[in-house]
Scaffold this active site. Structure first.
Site, PDB file in Angstrom:
ATOM      1  N   LYS A 185      40.923   9.794 -15.363  1.00  0.00           N
ATOM      2  CA  LYS A 185      40.155  10.874 -15.982  1.00  0.00           C
ATOM      3  C   LYS A 185      41.061  11.731 -16.862  1.00  0.00           C
ATOM      4  O   LYS A 185      42.264  11.795 -16.625  1.00  0.00           O
ATOM      5  CB  LYS A 185      39.560  11.777 -14.886  1.00  0.00           C
ATOM      6  CG  LYS A 185      38.419  11.177 -14.116  1.00  0.00           C
ATOM      7  CD  LYS A 185      37.917  12.142 -13.056  1.00  0.00           C
ATOM      8  CE  LYS A 185      36.762  11.561 -12.262  1.00  0.00           C
ATOM      9  NZ  LYS A 185      35.546  11.350 -13.051  1.00  0.00           N
ATOM     10  N   ARG A 233      30.051   4.596  -5.902  1.00  0.00           N
ATOM     11  CA  ARG A 233      29.088   3.541  -5.539  1.00  0.00           C
ATOM     12  C   ARG A 233      29.775   2.408  -4.782  1.00  0.00           C
ATOM     13  O   ARG A 233      29.144   1.730  -3.978  1.00  0.00           O
ATOM     14  CB  ARG A 233      28.373   3.044  -6.803  1.00  0.00           C
ATOM     15  CG  ARG A 233      29.285   2.462  -7.839  1.00  0.00           C
ATOM     16  CD  ARG A 233      28.641   2.390  -9.212  1.00  0.00           C
ATOM     17  NE  ARG A 233      28.651   3.683  -9.904  1.00  0.00           N
ATOM     18  CZ  ARG A 233      28.151   3.904 -11.112  1.00  0.00           C
ATOM     19  NH1 ARG A 233      27.585   2.916 -11.788  1.00  0.00           N
ATOM     20  NH2 ARG A 233      28.201   5.094 -11.658  1.00  0.00           N
TER      21      ARG A 233
HETATM   22  N1  BES Z   1      32.911  11.829  -9.081  1.00  0.00           N
HETATM   23  C1  BES Z   1      32.517  11.358 -10.355  1.00  0.00           C
HETATM   24  C2  BES Z   1      31.220  11.981 -10.861  1.00  0.00           C
HETATM   25  C3  BES Z   1      31.339  13.417 -11.261  1.00  0.00           C
HETATM   26  C4  BES Z   1      31.822  13.739 -12.507  1.00  0.00           C
HETATM   27  C5  BES Z   1      30.915  14.397 -10.411  1.00  0.00           C
HETATM   28  C6  BES Z   1      31.915  15.062 -12.885  1.00  0.00           C
HETATM   29  C7  BES Z   1      30.992  15.725 -10.804  1.00  0.00           C
HETATM   30  C8  BES Z   1      31.497  16.052 -12.023  1.00  0.00           C
HETATM   31  C9  BES Z   1      32.299   9.841 -10.315  1.00  0.00           C
HETATM   32  O1  BES Z   1      33.109   9.143  -9.440  1.00  0.00           O
HETATM   33  C10 BES Z   1      32.573   9.333 -11.679  1.00  0.00           C
HETATM   34  O2  BES Z   1      33.695   9.407 -12.094  1.00  0.00           O
HETATM   35  N2  BES Z   1      31.544   8.822 -12.327  1.00  0.00           N
HETATM   36  C11 BES Z   1      31.675   8.316 -13.640  1.00  0.00           C
HETATM   37  C12 BES Z   1      30.883   7.051 -13.717  1.00  0.00           C
HETATM   38  C13 BES Z   1      31.093   6.268 -14.978  1.00  0.00           C
HETATM   39  C14 BES Z   1      32.507   5.722 -15.022  1.00  0.00           C
HETATM   40  C15 BES Z   1      30.100   5.166 -15.028  1.00  0.00           C
HETATM   41  C16 BES Z   1      31.128   9.371 -14.595  1.00  0.00           C
HETATM   42  O3  BES Z   1      30.167  10.059 -14.259  1.00  0.00           O
HETATM   43  O4  BES Z   1      31.704   9.541 -15.662  1.00  0.00           O
HETATM   44 MN    MN Z   2      34.964   8.588 -10.384  1.00  0.00          MN
END
Ligand code: BES
Ligand code: MN
Ligand code: ZN
Length: 495
Positions: free
Chosen positions: A276, A350
């Site tokens: 990230k 997931r």
């Molecule tokens: N934990 C995150 C989702 C999230 C992001 C929660 C920001 C709260 C605030 C999750 O694990 C994630 O990174 N999801 C990705 C999925 C994508 C790679 C398909 C996302 O939401 O960007």
């Molecule tokens: Mn994630």
């Protein structure tokens, strides 16, 4: 905080502070008008001085009211009487608690529950008054050397209303508030403290505290043996070993089928190799908000001695990059036997959840509800007010929606249509773990739906509601109120 409900005549109540709601314009509320009469018009005279208009959020202390046994009055602006509703009621209770906590009163009598709030009854008003006060008074300063919050004088808050609520209401509300605070504490703790082993220790402490809770923790070796390849694909990148934490609350009949609660417990989500960006990455310590809500809910149910059986399963792992981490393109075998191509290691929630969801099949649950801070897309779609719900069983979704409405911990359904499943196609495995930018919350739920075919299931995406960003940054304890309400109703009506 200690709470009591009281119904005695107001003028006879001895207290260091009487809290009163004040509308903007003409006062129609009976608490106000009767207090004005008892004080011989003193109250309205004070207000005419112009220091308070009754606008939302205003507060004013008045001292030594004649004819009353209260040392002071605390007026809370409630805005326009005609527009006063659930939200106004909750906010007024929060304002009252916050104001009281900064003052000198050790005990107070809150008459806000006597205000009329649409059709809401004494039980609702009692519950929300407790939750709102505890929410507002919550502090988290265990990592500050000098306590940032001054010592609070207020020890007891009595809730005054003309008719008492049902006998169980107050204790349930207090138990729910404890559950919310517990969830907030867990989620607020940083990733270096709150890791999977720490969560397992918290579960151990619950097992010790409550005879009704039994714990089983699966370590990575046990999960390897079972074949939980998706979960392990996430946890193996971290020096902190992953844990599957299984808590069984037995409050119901021996053979009654349990309701399973499954929580995403990613104690820190760096994104893994699909790392990230740096900005706000600290907030990914809240990526175990789903797990925290399972903990909080179990605590509340055990404290309130709800008569039903619950299995709480937490998929606890840390998502880190490193030499042992999963790579984009890796293919793993899930506990269900289906294979997954990991196209993005940041879609890890997931992966840990799918194996946990397969694992709970063994409990033959009557319903399974999972909670997860699963997708950023959920925040784009719904913002921070409502959580997303998707699932395979409309009556379960309706029951959860209703519980959300009751507790003001609201949820909104997104469509789990077959058409979206196509986005998960993989050239190399049974499915990919991402479905592209479009409908990200839905495709995440589509992924989970492939592991939940054997039972009634609902999924709550709490990415936008489990915590608040900005200067009030911190965990909210949602969706504990919703879950406790839902389970309370299940206990009352097991059908
Ligand atoms: N934990 C995150 C989702 C999230 C992001 C929660 C920001 C709260 C605030 C999750 O694990 C994630 O990174 N999801 C990705 C999925 C994508 C790679 C398909 C996302 O939401 O960007
Ligand atoms: Mn994630
Ligand atoms: Zn995550």
């Amino acid at each position: 905080m200690e709470f009591k409900t009281v119904t005695a005549a107001l003028e006879r109540i001895k207290t260091s502070c009487l809290v009163i709601g004040l509308y903007q314009g003409t006062q129609t509320d009976t608490v106000f008008t009767s207090l004005d009469t008892v004080t011989g018009g003193w109250l309205s005279k004070q207000i005419k001085r112009g220091d308070i208009t009754g606008a939302k959020g205003q507060t004013l202390y008045l001292y030594d009211p004649p004819g009353l046994k209260a040392e002071r009055l605390l007026l809370i602006g409630c805005g326009d009487a005609a527009a006063f509703g659930e939200r106004g009621y909750i906010e007024a209770n929060q304002t009252a608690a916050r104001t009281l906590s900064g003052g000198g009163a050790k005990q107070a009598v809150n008459t806000l529950p006597a205000l009329s709030v649409g059709q809401r009854d004494a039980d609702w008003k009692t519950t929300q008054a407790v939750l709102a006060a505890e929410y507002a008074l919550y502090t988290f300063d265990e990592f500050k050397t000098a306590s940032a919050s001054p010592k609070q004088a207020l020890k007891r808050l009595d809730l005054w209303m003309p008719e008492a609520p049902a006998a169980t209401t107050l204790a349930r509300a207090v138990a729910t508030a404890h559950g919310v605070a517990f969830a907030r504490d867990l989620a607020n703790r940083p990733g270096n403290v709150c890791h999977p082993t720490y969560l397992a220790k918290q579960a151990k402490a619950l097992e010790k505290r409550f005879d009704s809770i039994e714990l089983d923790v699966l370590d990575e070796a046990a999960m390897e043996k079972l074949g939980m390849g998706a979960f392990l694909a996430v946890s193996k990148g971290s020096a902190q070993p992953g844990k599957l934490i299984v808590m069984q609350y037995r409050g119901g009949e021996k053979n009654a089928k349990p309701i399973a609660l499954v929580g995403k417990g990613v104690t820190f989500d760096t994104g893994g190799i699909s790392i990230k960006p740096a900005a706000q990455m600290d907030e990914m310590k809240f990526d175990m908000g789903g797990a925290a809500s399972v903990f909080g809910t179990l605590l509340a149910c055990a404290e309130a001695k709800l008569e039903l059986n619950i299995v709480g399963v937490i998929a606890a792992a840390e998502n880190m990059p490193g030499g042992r981490a999963s790579r984009p393109g890796d293919i793993v075998k899930t506990l269900s036997g289906q294979s997954v191509e990991i196209l993005n290691t940041d879609a890890e929630g997931r992966l840990v959840l799918c194996d946990a969801l397969t694992y709970v099949e063994r409990f033959e649950p009557s319903a399974v509800v999972d909670m997860a801070t699963l997708t950023g897309a959920c925040i784009v779609a719904l913002g921070h007010e409502v959580s997303a719900i998707l699932g395979n069983h409309p009556p379960l979704i309706d029951a959860l929606k209703h519980a959300g409405q009751e507790t003001f911990d609201r949820i909104w359904e997104l469509p789990l249509l077959d058409e979206y499943q196509d986005q998960l196609k993989s050239n190399f495995a049974d499915m990919a773990n991402i479905g592209g930018r479009a409908g990200g919350t839905i495709t995440a739920a589509c992924f989970l739906s492939r592991f939940t075919k054997k039972y009634n299931w609902a999924h709550l995406d709490i990415a936008g509601t489990a915590w608040v960003s900005g200067d009030k940054k911190g965990a909210t304890g949602r969706p504990v109120p919703l879950l406790v309400e839902y389970l309370t109703r299940c206990a009352a009506d097991p059908s």
